[in-house]
Write an enzyme that holds these catalytic residues in place. Structure first.
Site, PDB file in Angstrom:
ATOM      1  N   CYS A   1      23.847  -4.365  18.204  1.00 44.52           N
ATOM      2  CA  CYS A   1      24.649  -3.193  17.856  1.00 44.52           C
ATOM      3  C   CYS A   1      25.967  -3.175  18.656  1.00 44.52           C
ATOM      4  O   CYS A   1      25.968  -3.444  19.854  1.00 44.52           O
ATOM      5  CB  CYS A   1      23.822  -1.948  18.187  1.00 44.52           C
TER       6      CYS A   1
ATOM      7  N   HIS B   1       7.837   2.597   4.071  1.00 46.12           N
ATOM      8  CA  HIS B   1       8.099   1.373   4.839  1.00 46.12           C
ATOM      9  C   HIS B   1       9.578   1.013   4.882  1.00 46.12           C
ATOM     10  O   HIS B   1       9.936  -0.126   5.158  1.00 46.12           O
ATOM     11  CB  HIS B   1       7.266   0.210   4.281  1.00 46.12           C
TER      12      HIS B   1
ATOM     13  N   ASN C   1      -3.783  -1.561 -11.311  1.00 50.04           N
ATOM     14  CA  ASN C   1      -3.565  -2.805 -10.559  1.00 50.04           C
ATOM     15  C   ASN C   1      -4.263  -3.948 -11.286  1.00 50.04           C
ATOM     16  O   ASN C   1      -5.372  -3.777 -11.784  1.00 50.04           O
ATOM     17  CB  ASN C   1      -4.133  -2.658  -9.135  1.00 50.04           C
TER      18      ASN C   1
ATOM     19  N   ASP D   1      12.544  -2.162  -1.794  1.00 50.66           N
ATOM     20  CA  ASP D   1      13.526  -2.826  -2.656  1.00 50.66           C
ATOM     21  C   ASP D   1      14.526  -1.885  -3.299  1.00 50.66           C
ATOM     22  O   ASP D   1      15.399  -2.339  -4.058  1.00 50.66           O
ATOM     23  CB  ASP D   1      12.795  -3.639  -3.736  1.00 50.66           C
TER      24      ASP D   1
ATOM     25  N   ASP E   1      -1.765  -5.224 -16.483  1.00 54.77           N
ATOM     26  CA  ASP E   1      -0.373  -5.396 -16.084  1.00 54.77           C
ATOM     27  C   ASP E   1       0.344  -4.031 -16.097  1.00 54.77           C
ATOM     28  O   ASP E   1       0.195  -3.251 -17.053  1.00 54.77           O
ATOM     29  CB  ASP E   1       0.294  -6.359 -17.080  1.00 54.77           C
TER      30      ASP E   1
ATOM     31  N   CYS F   1      19.931   2.922  18.624  1.00 57.78           N
ATOM     32  CA  CYS F   1      20.620   4.193  18.349  1.00 57.78           C
ATOM     33  C   CYS F   1      20.587   4.582  16.880  1.00 57.78           C
ATOM     34  O   CYS F   1      21.019   5.680  16.531  1.00 57.78           O
ATOM     35  CB  CYS F   1      22.064   4.124  18.852  1.00 57.78           C
TER      36      CYS F   1
HETATM   37  P1  OAD Z   1       0.094  -6.365  -2.050  1.00 59.39           P
HETATM   38  O1  OAD Z   1       0.722  -7.698  -2.286  1.00 59.39           O
HETATM   39  O2  OAD Z   1      -0.907  -6.244  -0.978  1.00 59.39           O
HETATM   40  O3  OAD Z   1      -0.586  -5.845  -3.388  1.00 59.39           O
HETATM   41  C1  OAD Z   1       0.097  -5.871  -4.612  1.00 59.39           C
HETATM   42  C2  OAD Z   1      -0.924  -5.722  -5.727  1.00 59.39           C
HETATM   43  O4  OAD Z   1      -0.218  -5.650  -6.965  1.00 59.39           O
HETATM   44  C3  OAD Z   1      -1.874  -6.913  -5.827  1.00 59.39           C
HETATM   45  O5  OAD Z   1      -3.211  -6.432  -5.767  1.00 59.39           O
HETATM   46  C4  OAD Z   1      -1.560  -7.537  -7.205  1.00 59.39           C
HETATM   47  O6  OAD Z   1      -2.732  -7.958  -7.880  1.00 59.39           O
HETATM   48  C5  OAD Z   1      -0.922  -6.395  -7.950  1.00 59.39           C
HETATM   49  N1  OAD Z   1       0.094  -6.802  -8.949  1.00 59.39           N
HETATM   50  C6  OAD Z   1       1.135  -7.643  -8.785  1.00 59.39           C
HETATM   51  N2  OAD Z   1       1.891  -7.697  -9.895  1.00 59.39           N
HETATM   52  C7  OAD Z   1       1.295  -6.885 -10.808  1.00 59.39           C
HETATM   53  C8  OAD Z   1       1.593  -6.511 -12.167  1.00 59.39           C
HETATM   54  N3  OAD Z   1       2.675  -6.971 -12.820  1.00 59.39           N
HETATM   55  N4  OAD Z   1       0.736  -5.653 -12.770  1.00 59.39           N
HETATM   56  C9  OAD Z   1      -0.353  -5.170 -12.121  1.00 59.39           C
HETATM   57  N5  OAD Z   1      -0.664  -5.466 -10.849  1.00 59.39           N
HETATM   58  C10 OAD Z   1       0.143  -6.307 -10.194  1.00 59.39           C
HETATM   59  O7  OAD Z   1       1.327  -5.335  -1.852  1.00 59.39           O
HETATM   60  P2  OAD Z   1       1.266  -3.836  -1.262  1.00 59.39           P
HETATM   61  O8  OAD Z   1      -0.031  -3.194  -1.517  1.00 59.39           O
HETATM   62  O9  OAD Z   1       2.497  -3.162  -1.717  1.00 59.39           O
HETATM   63  O10 OAD Z   1       4.178  -3.474   4.404  1.00 59.39           O
HETATM   64  O11 OAD Z   1       1.397  -4.147   0.289  1.00 59.39           O
HETATM   65  C11 OAD Z   1       1.364  -3.075   1.186  1.00 59.39           C
HETATM   66  C12 OAD Z   1       2.211  -3.371   2.394  1.00 59.39           C
HETATM   67  O12 OAD Z   1       1.835  -4.635   2.964  1.00 59.39           O
HETATM   68  C13 OAD Z   1       3.681  -3.568   2.106  1.00 59.39           C
HETATM   69  O13 OAD Z   1       4.363  -2.351   1.987  1.00 59.39           O
HETATM   70  C14 OAD Z   1       4.149  -4.362   3.279  1.00 59.39           C
HETATM   71  C15 OAD Z   1       3.031  -5.354   3.353  1.00 59.39           C
HETATM   72  O14 OAD Z   1       2.794  -5.889   4.608  1.00 59.39           O
HETATM   73  C16 OAD Z   1       4.779  -3.821   5.552  1.00 59.39           C
HETATM   74  O15 OAD Z   1       5.355  -4.888   5.669  1.00 59.39           O
HETATM   75  C17 OAD Z   1       4.664  -2.820   6.659  1.00 59.39           C
HETATM   76 ZN    ZN Z   2      22.824   0.907  18.625  1.00 58.77          ZN
END
Ligand code: OAD
Ligand code: ZN
Length: 246
Positions: free
Chosen positions: A152, A119, A218, A102, A235, A130
């Site tokens: 492209c 990612h 988390n 993001d 949080d 390319c």
């Molecule tokens: P997840 O959605 O798997 O985990 C996010 C964690 O953040 C969850 O365990 C929530 O409980 C916690 N959470 C959310 N809001 C919160 C807050 N305000 N305070 C505390 N905890 C909070 O997301 P990621 O671990 O980032 O990759 O996911 C990993 C990867 O899976 C991403 O980068 C993406 C996805 O598929 C790809 O697409 C390759």
């Molecule tokens: Zn290209």
């Protein structure tokens, strides 16, 4: 309390490496992946091979991305991002490793080479052949004009957001830099990630094996709580808010 212990650990640490996931951006209005209402509870991921093979999959992928545009465009760094940026300015954090796409670490004050994006980034697009960079506006105009996701103009291969999909190779430079940072820090803090997606989820263990202390912040339990020195089920904005400063 956990937050007080975190304060002590941050004060004592020389080199802190944060590792962030989607949970740090939920207070910015961007949904995470695996919580109730998360992206993967609503849509099945489109694998990289499908994107390459099918115009249908590319069109669907871009429709999903355009549907999120207002959310991404409006998002501003939250308390977690700002706390990490403050510790970066104070010299405690050399760089942040993120799974997020993001751009909010950069927006909070980490230079491009100090926000290691494992990612990729969804705020611009690239040709998968390319590597030519495209702005999202260009993709949107072409999609609207042709009724289909564009290829492209240089090599005619598909144009995709500059993110890493499942089945797509990880970026080598970023993996290398994340490895070096994980091995060199004395405090590693995993923030807002379920820690289930590999190889990214290997960095906390790598840091720990290299002698760092490991903190996990988390809301929910994660896959790796048991190897952490401190787990804060809280949080993120609340836990890191005290470090935002001015
Ligand atoms: P997840 O959605 O798997 O985990 C996010 C964690 O953040 C969850 O365990 C929530 O409980 C916690 N959470 C959310 N809001 C919160 C807050 N305000 N305070 C505390 N905890 C909070 O997301 P990621 O671990 O980032 O990759 O996911 C990993 C990867 O899976 C991403 O980068 C993406 C996805 O598929 C790809 O697409 C390759
Ligand atoms: Zn290209």
């Amino acid at each position: 309390s956990g937050v007080e212990r975190l304060g002590d650990m941050i004060a004592r640490a020389k080199t802190i490496v944060p590792f962030t996931g989607a949970g740090i951006s939920t207070e910015c209005g961007i949904p995470d992946f695996r919580s109730p209402g998360g992206i993967w509870t609503r849509n099945r991921p489109i694998q990289f091979e499908e994107f390459v093979a099918s115009q249908e999959a590319r069109d669907e992928s871009w429709r999903r991305r355009f549907a999120m545009e207002e959310v991404f465009a409006a998002a501003r760094p939250g308390r977690g991002h700002r706390a990490l940026a403050a510790l970066h300015r104070a010299g405690k954090i050399p760089a942040v490793i993120t799974q997020n796409i993001d751009n909010l670490h950069q927006a909070s004050g980490f230079a491009a080479d100090r926000g290691i994006e494992l990612h990729g980034n969804t705020t611009y697009a690239r040709c998968i052949g390319c590597g030519q960079v495209y702005q999202l506006d260009w993709v949107k105009r072409r999609f609207e004009a042709d009724g289909a996701a564009p290829n492209c103009t240089e090599c005619d291969e598909p144009v995709k957001t500059a993110t890493i999909s499942f089945g797509q190779a990880m970026p080598e430079d970023e993996m290398q830099r994340a490895t070096e940072l994980s091995q060199a820090c004395d405090l590693f803090i995993a923030i807002g990630s379920s820690l289930v997606v590999w190889p990214a989820a290997g960095f906390p263990m790598m840091a720990k094996n290299s002698g760092a202390r490991l903190v996990i912040i988390n809301r929910e339990p994660t896959e790796q709580d048991e190897i952490a020195d401190l787990v804060i089920h809280h949080d993120i904005g609340e836990a890191l808010g005290p470090f935002v400063g001015n």
